[in-house]
Scaffold this motif. Sequence first.
Motif, PDB file in Angstrom:
ATOM      1  N   SER A 154       0.876  -1.161   0.051  1.00  0.00           N
ATOM      2  CA  SER A 154       0.140  -0.030   0.017  1.00  0.00           C
ATOM      3  C   SER A 154       1.008   1.172  -0.042  1.00  0.00           C
ATOM      4  O   SER A 154       1.915   1.599   0.763  1.00  0.00           O
ATOM      5  CB  SER A 154      -0.917  -0.093   1.251  1.00  0.00           C
ATOM      6  OG  SER A 154      -0.205  -0.152   2.357  1.00  0.00           O
ATOM      7  N   GLN A 155       0.593   2.117  -0.912  1.00  0.00           N
ATOM      8  CA  GLN A 155       1.251   3.483  -1.003  1.00  0.00           C
ATOM      9  C   GLN A 155       0.703   4.581  -0.373  1.00  0.00           C
ATOM     10  O   GLN A 155      -0.354   4.857  -0.604  1.00  0.00           O
ATOM     11  CB  GLN A 155       1.543   3.714  -2.651  1.00  0.00           C
ATOM     12  CG  GLN A 155       2.366   2.771  -3.216  1.00  0.00           C
ATOM     13  CD  GLN A 155       3.730   2.597  -3.017  1.00  0.00           C
ATOM     14  OE1 GLN A 155       4.245   3.738  -2.431  1.00  0.00           O
ATOM     15  NE2 GLN A 155       4.252   1.662  -3.021  1.00  0.00           N
ATOM     16  N   GLN A 156       1.026   4.915   0.881  1.00  0.00           N
ATOM     17  CA  GLN A 156       0.574   5.956   1.645  1.00  0.00           C
ATOM     18  C   GLN A 156       1.427   7.093   2.083  1.00  0.00           C
ATOM     19  O   GLN A 156       2.570   6.414   2.623  1.00  0.00           O
ATOM     20  CB  GLN A 156      -0.209   5.313   2.848  1.00  0.00           C
ATOM     21  CG  GLN A 156      -1.170   6.272   3.475  1.00  0.00           C
ATOM     22  CD  GLN A 156      -1.950   5.585   4.731  1.00  0.00           C
ATOM     23  OE1 GLN A 156      -1.860   4.326   4.806  1.00  0.00           O
ATOM     24  NE2 GLN A 156      -2.937   6.291   5.206  1.00  0.00           N
ATOM     25  N   ALA A 157       1.352   8.266   1.892  1.00  0.00           N
ATOM     26  CA  ALA A 157       2.307   9.184   2.273  1.00  0.00           C
ATOM     27  C   ALA A 157       2.291   9.392   4.021  1.00  0.00           C
ATOM     28  O   ALA A 157       1.003   9.120   4.465  1.00  0.00           O
ATOM     29  CB  ALA A 157       1.897  10.595   1.806  1.00  0.00           C
TER      30      ALA A 157
END
Length: 48
Positions: free
Chosen positions: A32-35
Amino acid sequence: MLRRPLLLLVLVLIVAVVGGLLVVGAFPPPASQQAVERTLPNERFGTR
C-alpha cells in the motif's frame, strides 16, 4: 489402521502449506502506497 489416514492427512496439509507459500512468493500482495504525515509540536521551532 489409523496411522495411514493420519499420515496422509499430515502430508496433504504440508503440501497445501508449501503450495500456499509458493503462490504468495510468486504473486506477492501489492504494497500500500500511503504518504507519511507527522505533525511536529511548536516547541521544536522555538528559540533556545
